[in-house]
Write a protein that holds these residues in place. Structure first.
Motif, PDB file in Angstrom:
ATOM      1  N   ILE A  44       0.906  -1.118   0.071  1.00 63.29           N
ATOM      2  CA  ILE A  44       0.116   0.051  -0.093  1.00 63.29           C
ATOM      3  C   ILE A  44       0.953   1.358   0.106  1.00 63.29           C
ATOM      4  CG2 ILE A  44      -1.802   1.265   1.248  1.00 63.29           C
ATOM      5  CD1 ILE A  44      -2.662  -1.361   2.697  1.00 63.29           C
ATOM      6  N   LEU A  45       0.662   2.146  -0.880  1.00 66.05           N
ATOM      7  CA  LEU A  45       1.137   3.508  -0.958  1.00 66.05           C
ATOM      8  C   LEU A  45       0.778   4.471  -0.076  1.00 66.05           C
ATOM      9  CD1 LEU A  45       3.452   5.136  -2.367  1.00 66.05           C
ATOM     10  CD2 LEU A  45       1.890   5.820  -4.030  1.00 66.05           C
ATOM     11  N   ILE A  46       1.675   4.987   0.851  1.00 67.05           N
ATOM     12  CA  ILE A  46       0.895   5.735   1.933  1.00 67.05           C
ATOM     13  C   ILE A  46       1.619   7.134   1.794  1.00 67.05           C
ATOM     14  CG2 ILE A  46       0.748   6.346   4.335  1.00 67.05           C
ATOM     15  CD1 ILE A  46      -0.890   3.890   3.214  1.00 67.05           C
ATOM     16  N   PHE A  47       0.964   8.075   1.965  1.00 67.19           N
ATOM     17  CA  PHE A  47       1.522   9.618   1.909  1.00 67.19           C
ATOM     18  C   PHE A  47       0.713  10.867   2.399  1.00 67.19           C
ATOM     19  CE2 PHE A  47      -0.099   8.926  -2.424  1.00 67.19           C
ATOM     20  CZ  PHE A  47      -0.742  10.456  -2.772  1.00 67.19           C
ATOM     21  N   GLU A  48       1.048  11.823   2.467  1.00 64.24           N
ATOM     22  CA  GLU A  48       0.540  13.153   3.215  1.00 64.24           C
ATOM     23  C   GLU A  48       1.062  14.146   2.276  1.00 64.24           C
ATOM     24  OE1 GLU A  48      -0.098  16.837   4.558  1.00 64.24           O
ATOM     25  OE2 GLU A  48       1.622  15.878   4.665  1.00 64.24           O
ATOM     26  N   TYR A  49       0.564  14.683   1.662  1.00 63.10           N
ATOM     27  CA  TYR A  49       0.593  16.118   0.573  1.00 63.10           C
ATOM     28  C   TYR A  49       1.801  16.850   0.894  1.00 63.10           C
ATOM     29  CZ  TYR A  49       0.748  19.531  -2.947  1.00 63.10           C
ATOM     30  OH  TYR A  49       1.001  20.338  -3.891  1.00 63.10           O
ATOM     31  N   PHE A  50       1.721  17.698   2.114  1.00 67.20           N
ATOM     32  CA  PHE A  50       2.742  18.547   2.553  1.00 67.20           C
ATOM     33  C   PHE A  50       4.226  17.904   2.920  1.00 67.20           C
ATOM     34  CE2 PHE A  50      -1.241  20.785   3.261  1.00 67.20           C
ATOM     35  CZ  PHE A  50      -0.978  21.652   2.225  1.00 67.20           C
ATOM     36  N   LYS A  72       1.617   0.409  10.199  1.00 68.51           N
ATOM     37  CA  LYS A  72       2.914  -0.149  10.425  1.00 68.51           C
ATOM     38  C   LYS A  72       3.176  -1.562  10.325  1.00 68.51           C
ATOM     39  CE  LYS A  72       3.393  -0.260  15.351  1.00 68.51           C
ATOM     40  NZ  LYS A  72       4.533   0.112  16.640  1.00 68.51           N
ATOM     41  N   GLU A  73       2.085  -2.397  10.785  1.00 68.17           N
ATOM     42  CA  GLU A  73       2.209  -3.777  10.423  1.00 68.17           C
ATOM     43  C   GLU A  73       1.965  -4.434   9.096  1.00 68.17           C
ATOM     44  OE1 GLU A  73       3.773  -5.371  12.858  1.00 68.17           O
ATOM     45  OE2 GLU A  73       3.597  -3.371  13.863  1.00 68.17           O
ATOM     46  N   LEU A  74       1.394  -3.402   8.418  1.00 69.47           N
ATOM     47  CA  LEU A  74       1.179  -3.836   6.896  1.00 69.47           C
ATOM     48  C   LEU A  74       2.243  -3.613   6.008  1.00 69.47           C
ATOM     49  CD1 LEU A  74      -2.326  -2.432   6.466  1.00 69.47           C
ATOM     50  CD2 LEU A  74      -1.834  -4.643   7.320  1.00 69.47           C
ATOM     51  N   ASP A  75       2.379  -3.958   4.645  1.00 72.15           N
ATOM     52  CA  ASP A  75       3.302  -3.825   3.789  1.00 72.15           C
ATOM     53  C   ASP A  75       3.051  -2.386   3.084  1.00 72.15           C
ATOM     54  OD1 ASP A  75       5.423  -4.168   2.098  1.00 72.15           O
ATOM     55  OD2 ASP A  75       4.355  -5.184   0.588  1.00 72.15           O
ATOM     56  N   ILE A  76       3.826  -1.525   3.857  1.00 72.83           N
ATOM     57  CA  ILE A  76       3.426   0.040   3.171  1.00 72.83           C
ATOM     58  C   ILE A  76       4.604   0.632   2.734  1.00 72.83           C
ATOM     59  CG2 ILE A  76       1.430   0.423   4.787  1.00 72.83           C
ATOM     60  CD1 ILE A  76       3.043   2.030   6.667  1.00 72.83           C
ATOM     61  N   TYR A  77       4.477   1.422   1.685  1.00 76.37           N
ATOM     62  CA  TYR A  77       5.705   2.074   1.158  1.00 76.37           C
ATOM     63  C   TYR A  77       5.092   3.866   1.496  1.00 76.37           C
ATOM     64  CZ  TYR A  77       7.821  -1.759  -1.244  1.00 76.37           C
ATOM     65  OH  TYR A  77       8.032  -3.051  -1.205  1.00 76.37           O
ATOM     66  N   VAL A  78       5.951   4.338   2.229  1.00 74.98           N
ATOM     67  CA  VAL A  78       5.650   5.564   2.609  1.00 74.98           C
ATOM     68  C   VAL A  78       6.359   6.813   1.821  1.00 74.98           C
ATOM     69  CG1 VAL A  78       5.383   7.447   4.770  1.00 74.98           C
ATOM     70  CG2 VAL A  78       5.176   4.622   4.887  1.00 74.98           C
ATOM     71  N   ASN A 136      13.300  11.933   8.611  1.00 74.81           N
ATOM     72  CA  ASN A 136      13.658  11.408   9.714  1.00 74.81           C
ATOM     73  C   ASN A 136      12.375  11.370  10.729  1.00 74.81           C
ATOM     74  OD1 ASN A 136      16.436  11.159   9.450  1.00 74.81           O
ATOM     75  ND2 ASN A 136      16.754  13.436   9.688  1.00 74.81           N
ATOM     76  N   ILE A 137      11.283  11.787  10.356  1.00 71.79           N
ATOM     77  CA  ILE A 137      10.217  11.839  11.225  1.00 71.79           C
ATOM     78  C   ILE A 137       9.771  10.443  11.760  1.00 71.79           C
ATOM     79  CG2 ILE A 137       9.297  14.039  10.427  1.00 71.79           C
ATOM     80  CD1 ILE A 137       7.012  12.846   9.053  1.00 71.79           C
ATOM     81  N   PHE A 138       9.988   9.324  11.034  1.00 71.93           N
ATOM     82  CA  PHE A 138       9.612   8.022  11.525  1.00 71.93           C
ATOM     83  C   PHE A 138      10.726   7.487  12.144  1.00 71.93           C
ATOM     84  CE2 PHE A 138       7.208   9.164   7.296  1.00 71.93           C
ATOM     85  CZ  PHE A 138       6.022   9.350   7.913  1.00 71.93           C
ATOM     86  N   ASP A 183      11.511  -2.581  13.669  1.00 71.12           N
ATOM     87  CA  ASP A 183      11.305  -3.956  13.046  1.00 71.12           C
ATOM     88  C   ASP A 183       9.938  -4.066  12.081  1.00 71.12           C
ATOM     89  OD1 ASP A 183      13.409  -4.965  14.047  1.00 71.12           O
ATOM     90  OD2 ASP A 183      12.442  -5.664  15.827  1.00 71.12           O
ATOM     91  N   SER A 184       9.389  -2.828  11.978  1.00 72.86           N
ATOM     92  CA  SER A 184       8.024  -2.723  11.095  1.00 72.86           C
ATOM     93  C   SER A 184       8.534  -3.227   9.535  1.00 72.86           C
ATOM     94  CB  SER A 184       7.455  -1.334  11.333  1.00 72.86           C
ATOM     95  OG  SER A 184       8.195  -0.609  10.544  1.00 72.86           O
ATOM     96  N   LYS A 185       7.115  -3.012   8.873  1.00 73.24           N
ATOM     97  CA  LYS A 185       7.411  -3.447   7.446  1.00 73.24           C
ATOM     98  C   LYS A 185       7.244  -2.093   6.674  1.00 73.24           C
ATOM     99  CE  LYS A 185       4.811  -7.753   7.892  1.00 73.24           C
ATOM    100  NZ  LYS A 185       3.654  -8.557   7.324  1.00 73.24           N
ATOM    101  N   ILE A 186       7.687  -0.762   7.286  1.00 73.44           N
ATOM    102  CA  ILE A 186       7.718   0.170   6.526  1.00 73.44           C
ATOM    103  C   ILE A 186       8.542   0.410   5.576  1.00 73.44           C
ATOM    104  CG2 ILE A 186       7.698   2.747   7.077  1.00 73.44           C
ATOM    105  CD1 ILE A 186       6.581   2.383   9.702  1.00 73.44           C
ATOM    106  N   ASN A 187       8.465   0.992   4.592  1.00 70.23           N
ATOM    107  CA  ASN A 187       9.668   1.213   3.485  1.00 70.23           C
ATOM    108  C   ASN A 187       9.385   2.625   3.059  1.00 70.23           C
ATOM    109  OD1 ASN A 187      10.480  -1.807   2.511  1.00 70.23           O
ATOM    110  ND2 ASN A 187       8.057  -1.637   2.501  1.00 70.23           N
ATOM    111  N   LEU A 188      10.518   3.375   3.130  1.00 70.59           N
ATOM    112  CA  LEU A 188      10.337   4.760   3.031  1.00 70.59           C
ATOM    113  C   LEU A 188      11.049   5.150   1.706  1.00 70.59           C
ATOM    114  CD1 LEU A 188      11.970   6.451   6.318  1.00 70.59           C
ATOM    115  CD2 LEU A 188       9.572   6.152   5.541  1.00 70.59           C
ATOM    116  N   ILE A 189      10.000   5.905   0.878  1.00 67.70           N
ATOM    117  CA  ILE A 189      10.408   6.311  -0.463  1.00 67.70           C
ATOM    118  C   ILE A 189      10.853   7.898  -0.499  1.00 67.70           C
ATOM    119  CG2 ILE A 189       9.579   6.628  -2.750  1.00 67.70           C
ATOM    120  CD1 ILE A 189       7.665   4.397  -2.501  1.00 67.70           C
TER     121      ILE A 189
END
Length: 398
Positions: free
Chosen positions: A12-18, A44-50, A58-60, A66-72
């Motif tokens: 799942i792609l996750i983002f906030e505009y600003f 955070k326990e899902l397969d998310i791309y932020v 650095n805000i995360f 150990d979560s599944k968060i992938n930062l883009i």
């Protein structure tokens, strides 16, 4: 650089505009950071791309672990960096959940980008977003269906005779024009048909007021309170070509209802008190408190539920702004926010269920509206307030 090689149908792609665009206004970013952090904590326990701007990468740091968060990380050197990234890469994803406000059509434009790439959005579709983003279209859509303040569309330019139109409306609600019936208000007539007006009471503060709002604005930006005809004269400073709505000012408690909707059935999950300052200098949204208990809570829930269910395509977490008028024992619909609102920041802290995950499961058909209803409970009350610099703080009751 980022690695998208492991993206699959469960991602799942996750983002906030600003925070993804690299916005540098501290008052905007404070609220934006809290909202996207709340969403990531829920998922955070899902397969998310932020998606995140390199300015805020650095805000995360305290969440990732150990979560599944992938930062883009998106470089914020160029304008429209978020939109450009989406245009070039979003087709890799099949699902997305994002946060954006109606400013400059951001919410609608991003929704259209995702829809055109066949990405399933865990939120409202473009039709619902476009309707809810337009205050006059929203009023017109619900006219005769739900309780609303009387509202008119105003275009500021020399040819529209906007000042006369507003003054007639102002006189009408104060019993100074016609017999106080809607049919006697020529606000929509041709300019040549609008009569000469009485200005003998120009500086008198009237009992009934008007409020002027940008037709496509958010929160309380650029609103004006009209208490006298002198206040109408002050509107001459508004830029020609601007579109506003003018409506009768309804006194009472400023509140909202948060809901989760599957596109057909909307489930109210919280009544929220909003803290708003409205005076001669305009309006300012300061924050809120929730869950808010009030004798008209069920009426508020019913109104908000009907409003969402009347609009095709309202989905996911949404908010409905209302006024609770205790003198009339009535609840008025003000507008629909077809998106995540600031109330989510507070709800995420005190809800005994995962709001974002429940929204996804509801839209995926893994649970139904009755299941969501049975989940709703809270551990405590919470307030979220902006200081004089617009910095948001969150306080959970002990």
């Amino acid at each position: 650089m980022y690695d998208l090689s492991n993206v699959n149908k469960e991602s799942i792609l996750i983002f906030e505009y600003f925070t993804a665009s690299g916005e540098n206004d501290p008052s905007i970013i404070s609220e934006a950071k809290e909202i996207i952090r709340s969403l990531v904590l829920d998922l955070k326990e899902l397969d998310i791309y932020v998606l995140i701007s390199d300015k805020f990468e650095n805000i995360f740091d305290d969440i990732v672990g150990d979560s599944k968060i992938n930062l883009i990380k998106i470089e914020s050197k160029s304008e429209n960096s978020l939109e450009n990234w989406l245009e070039n890469n979003v087709n890799i994803f099949s699902r997305a959940m994002f946060i954006a406000a109606e400013n400059n059509g951001n919410l609608y434009n991003i929704t259209k980008i995702l829809e055109s790439n066949d990405v399933e959005i865990y939120g409202s579709d473009s039709y619902a977003v476009k309707l809810a983003s337009d205050k006059f279209e929203t009023f017109d859509y619900f006219y005769g269906k739900l309780k609303q303040p009387e509202t008119f569309n105003i275009l500021f330019n020399a040819k529209t005779y906007w000042k006369r139109a507003i003054q007639i409306f102002f006189d009408k609600i104060n019993g100074d024009y016609g017999n106080n019936s809607d049919n006697d208000v020529p606000i929509l007539q041709k300019p040549k048909d609008i009569p000469v007006l009485d200005n003998s009471d120009k500086d008198v503060i009237k009992d009934n007021k008007l409020i002027l709002k940008p037709r496509f604005g958010v929160d309380c930006e650029n609103i004006k309170l009209i208490k006298s005809k002198l206040d109408i004269d002050d509107l001459e400073s508004i830029e020609s070509g601007s579109r506003f709505v003018v409506q009768e000012f309804i006194g009472g408690i400023v509140a909202s209802v948060s809901l989760i909707s599957d596109g057909k059935t909307a489930i109210p999950i919280s009544l929220n008190k909003q803290i708003v300052e409205i005076n001669e200098n305009g309006g300012k949204y300061i924050g809120g408190e929730l869950p808010f208990e009030h004798p008209l809570k069920e009426d508020a829930f019913k109104l908000a539920k009907l409003a969402c269910e009347y609009v095709p395509g309202i989905k996911g977490f949404v908010g409905v702004d209302i006024i609770i008028n205790e003198d009339e024992n009535e609840v008025y619909l003000i507008e629909i926010n077809s998106r995540f609102t600031t109330s989510y920041v507070g709800l995420q802290r005190v809800a005994n269920f995962n709001i974002a995950k429940s929204s996804i499961d509801l839209l995926d058909g893994k649970i139904n509206s009755d299941d969501v209803q049975n989940l709703i409970s809270y551990s405590n009350k919470v307030s979220f307030l902006k200081d004089e610099n617009g910095i948001l703080s969150i306080n959970v009751e002990d």
